[in-house]
Design an enzyme around this catalytic site. Structure first.
Site, mmCIF file in Angstrom:
data_model
loop_
_atom_site.group_PDB
_atom_site.id
_atom_site.type_symbol
_atom_site.label_atom_id
_atom_site.label_comp_id
_atom_site.label_asym_id
_atom_site.label_seq_id
_atom_site.Cartn_x
_atom_site.Cartn_y
_atom_site.Cartn_z
ATOM 1 N N CYS B 95 10.537 93.447 66.979
ATOM 2 C CA CYS B 95 10.413 92.434 65.955
ATOM 3 C C CYS B 95 11.126 93.079 64.756
ATOM 4 C CB CYS B 95 8.943 92.196 65.643
ATOM 5 S SG CYS B 95 8.701 90.934 64.404
ATOM 6 N N ASN B 199 4.399 84.530 62.173
ATOM 7 C CA ASN B 199 4.983 84.949 60.897
ATOM 8 C C ASN B 199 6.516 84.996 60.938
ATOM 9 O OD1 ASN B 199 5.170 87.171 62.508
ATOM 10 N ND2 ASN B 199 4.323 88.617 61.027
ATOM 11 N N PHE B 201 10.326 83.704 60.690
ATOM 12 C CA PHE B 201 10.918 82.653 59.855
ATOM 13 C C PHE B 201 12.406 82.844 59.681
ATOM 14 C CE2 PHE B 201 9.500 85.908 56.705
ATOM 15 C CZ PHE B 201 10.720 86.214 56.128
ATOM 16 N N GLU B 203 14.911 82.055 56.439
ATOM 17 C CA GLU B 203 14.703 81.697 55.037
ATOM 18 C C GLU B 203 16.003 81.750 54.242
ATOM 19 O OE1 GLU B 203 10.801 82.948 53.098
ATOM 20 O OE2 GLU B 203 12.185 84.313 52.096
ATOM 21 N N ASN B 322 9.209 97.256 65.076
ATOM 22 C CA ASN B 322 8.275 97.572 66.170
ATOM 23 C C ASN B 322 9.066 98.268 67.265
ATOM 24 O OD1 ASN B 322 6.077 96.243 65.052
ATOM 25 N ND2 ASN B 322 6.167 94.486 66.413
ATOM 26 N N GLY B 371 8.851 89.231 52.587
ATOM 27 C CA GLY B 371 7.582 88.805 52.006
ATOM 28 C C GLY B 371 6.922 87.856 52.969
ATOM 29 N N MET B 373 5.495 83.861 53.605
ATOM 30 C CA MET B 373 6.065 82.581 53.261
ATOM 31 C C MET B 373 5.801 82.256 51.780
ATOM 32 S SD MET B 373 5.218 79.066 55.176
ATOM 33 C CE MET B 373 3.506 79.269 54.771
ATOM 34 N N SER B 377 10.824 88.735 48.804
ATOM 35 C CA SER B 377 11.159 89.810 49.733
ATOM 36 C C SER B 377 11.928 90.861 48.940
ATOM 37 C CB SER B 377 12.035 89.291 50.862
ATOM 38 O OG SER B 377 11.361 88.294 51.600
ATOM 39 N N HIS B 396 6.808 97.683 56.168
ATOM 40 C CA HIS B 396 7.595 96.627 56.822
ATOM 41 C C HIS B 396 7.345 95.252 56.231
ATOM 42 C CE1 HIS B 396 4.050 95.080 58.720
ATOM 43 N NE2 HIS B 396 4.688 94.358 59.587
#
Lengths: 147, 473
Positions: B95, B199, B201, B203, B322, B371, B373, B377, B396
């Site tokens: 991830c 989580n 996304f 963006e 990860n 960050g 939602m 970030s 992370h």
């Protein structure tokens, strides 16, 4: 006896599934796993899938059973709400035979609240609690799901 | 219970948990420490019992309760006598996050934000069980497992320069699809090129603050600029690979006589077939994730080009959070090859490391911290402190403080969407229910987390970005 209860866990989903037999406990653990993703009452029992698993211990059998259901969910694009299993202990370990009922995902009716990624082995256990004097025994499975 | 070693450094002493081989170290402020559950500290201690662990079992300032390792956990193991454990990687192998910088400014993009988010939501499949737009053959899937982003670029998704700007060049060596089960392949094939849910996304953001002009310039960032962030992983393929190997490694634990405080820490001694096979399969999943983010980037570029014909979207960097990797580190003055596990932690190599792309090598690698939602970030730059303190690792993300169950009780998804809309953030999701558990309030404030790594010189703050539009599963 509640079929299952969710416990607090910051990042993931933790539950206890109960049953008067091992079979019932396995079935309720499956229900708890799917109910974490989607309201089970919105899932119709329209199609059945057979399942057969052999494993060396009761614990690994439960792990494989729940993992198999998540696998089927993804490759069949189906959600399940009815679980029936029989368990048998043999010389080589344990065996599960069963069938699950559910239907193909319909985005118009099936609203997911979260995605269960996998079954973890963190704090994973199956235990038997003797009931009150003369009472029945209750099995409990504790599972943490990665979501 | 914890010993304060220094500002932002707390030690979990040997003895907190039976069998600890090294102490634990949590890099955190006193304020953030108050929100860390006792169970998280126990998980740091559990990791310290694993054979061959070097120096400390570590946790980053975004640490919270996980399974096996805590989220935010970092541990390194000696090749000789150490282990590898899926408990230190997780199910969503690799991830990670990537950031694309555009040559567009907010004032040009804001009027088009609804179109962009709607198109991204449509063109990049997301949601539970989503199938991709791609139909890859078995051979192509094996190529994705073996060669990651390099395969994706060859297949027409993106450009050569993208690879230079991925951790490991988007291709972890040692991947072996032979140890990827048929089940994992069956899950992986239809999902290549999907975002997933939870989580994860996609963006569209605006750079709203520059902390370090020189570093920002080096990373190609400026105030008012539009950036795009992609947060996703290896999907069902990764989940199945971890599930399969966790069972094999549970048996290995008995075979090699390892005592564990948590079954999710199942592991095998490095050099054994069980360890080798897991590493080969884990690396395959990591490569799948890089291919996935590469494909999603190509579709994102297409969407932007639809509205801005000569828009240029260059990859700033792509980080895994990860993963377990073989890296060289200096331990007590001696250079050693270590298996570094990062579970919800980002590599944050400081200046000079050969693994960093040439364009950034003399300053340090970009560290991208998403960050939650609706919250900012951060882009940071890996620094000396990371090499000295954390085997080159940083936080992370923001770190969860409220459970999903509690979040759903507290927030309705529609309400969350309304609040974000009022703040000028366009959100699209498969269903509002999905938004409730990811409400901004369920995470620690990311600025506090980022300040800790900045103050420890683990990674220096470069820029902050705020969301304008989000597509979620």
């Amino acid at each position: 006896m509640e079929p299952f209860t969710y416990l607090e866990h910051t990042a993931d989903v933790k539950f206890l599934a109960h049953g008067r037999s091992l079979e019932e406990t396995f079935e309720n653990a499956a229900l708890a796993t799917f109910n974490a993703m989607i309201d089970s009452s919105t899932v119709r029992d329209e199609e059945t899938w057979p399942i057969e698993i052999e494993s060396e211990s009761l614990e690994s059998l439960l792990y494989e059973w729940l993992s198999e259901l998540l696998y089927l969910f993804e490759v069949e694009l189906a959600v399940f709400s009815k679980f029936e299993v029989t368990l048998a202990e043999g010389e080589e370990g344990w065996r599960l035979n069963g069938q699950i009922g559910g239907e193909r995902v319909d985005p118009e009716r099936h609203f997911f609240e979260t995605e269960v990624k996998a079954v973890t082995l963190h704090q994973f256990e199956i235990r038997k609690e003797e009931g009150e004097e003369g009472g029945e025994e209750i099995w409990t499975a504790q599972v943490v799901l990665d979501v | 219970m914890l010993d304060k070693v220094d500002d932002y450094v707390f030690e979990v002493p040997i003895g907190h948990q039976k069998g600890m081989r090294v102490p634990g170290r949590i890099f955190i402020s006193e304020k953030l420490l108050e929100q860390v559950e006792a169970g998280t500290i126990d998980q740091v201690a559990n990791v310290a019992t694993l054979p061959g662990i070097v120096k400390y079992s570590m946790a980053m300032p975004d640490a919270h309760l996980g399974y096996g390792f805590p989220i935010g956990g970092v541990a390194a193991f000696r090749e000789d006598g150490g282990v590898i454990s899926p408990g230190g990687v997780g199910f969503d192998i690799n991830c990670g996050v990537r950031m694309l910088r555009t040559d567009l400014r907010a004032k040009e993009v804001v009027p088009m934000i609804s179109n962009l988010v709607e198109d991204l939501f449509h063109d990049v499949p997301s949601g539970v069980g989503a199938k991709g737009r791609l139909r890859v053959s078995e051979h192509e899937l094996d190529e994705a497992f073996t060669r990651g982003a390099a395969w994706a670029v060859e297949a027409g998704f993106g450009v050569e320069e993208d690879l230079e700007h991925c951790e490991e060049n988007g291709q972890l060596e040692g991947a072996n699809p032979d140890h990827v089960s048929l089940k994992a392949k069956k899950r992986g094939r239809p999902q290549l090129g999907t975002l997933g849910s939870g989580n994860h996304f996609l963006e569209i953001q605006r750079v709203d603050k520059i902390f370090d002009e020189d570093l920002a310039k080096r990373f190609g960032l400026f105030e008012g600029q539009i950036t795009v962030m992609i947060h996703c992983g290896s999907r069902g393929a990764g989940h199945q690979i971890c599930t399969d190997h966790l069972q094999v490694l549970s048996k290995a634990v008995r075979k090699y006589g390892i005592e564990l405080p948590d079954k999710q820490l199942a592991c095998a001694p490095l050099g054994t077939p069980e360890a080798d096979n897991y590493f080969g399969a884990m690396a395959a999943a990591a490569n799948y994730a890089w291919a996935n983010r590469q494909i999603i980037s190509a579709w994102t570029r297409e969407v932007f080009e639809r509205y801005f014909h000569d828009a240029k979207l260059d990859l700033v960097y792509d980080v895994a959070h990860n993963v377990a990797k073989i890296e060289e580190h200096t331990v007590d003055g001696v250079r050693e090859r270590l298996y570094v596990h990062r579970k919800g932690a980002t590599r944050a190599f400081g200046p000079g490391r050969p693994e960093i792309p040439t364009a950034y090598r003399d300053v340090g690698q970009p560290v991208i911290i998403p960050g939650s939602m609706g919250t900012p970030s951060y882009v940071l730059c890996g620094s000396e402190g990371a090499m000295r303190l954390t085997f080159g690792s940083a936080c992370h993300g923001a770190g969860r403080i409220m459970s999903r169950t509690q979040a759903k009780k507290t927030y309705a998804g529609t309400e969350v969407k309304d609040v974000l809309t009022r703040r000028g953030i366009k959100v699209m999701a498969t269903h509002p229910k999905m938004l409730a558990e990811e409400a901004p309030e369920v995470y620690k404030p990311s600025d506090e987390v980022v300040d800790v790594v900045h103050n420890l010189d683990i990674a220096r703050k470069v820029a902050r970005v705020v969301p304008l539009g989000v597509s979620k599963g």
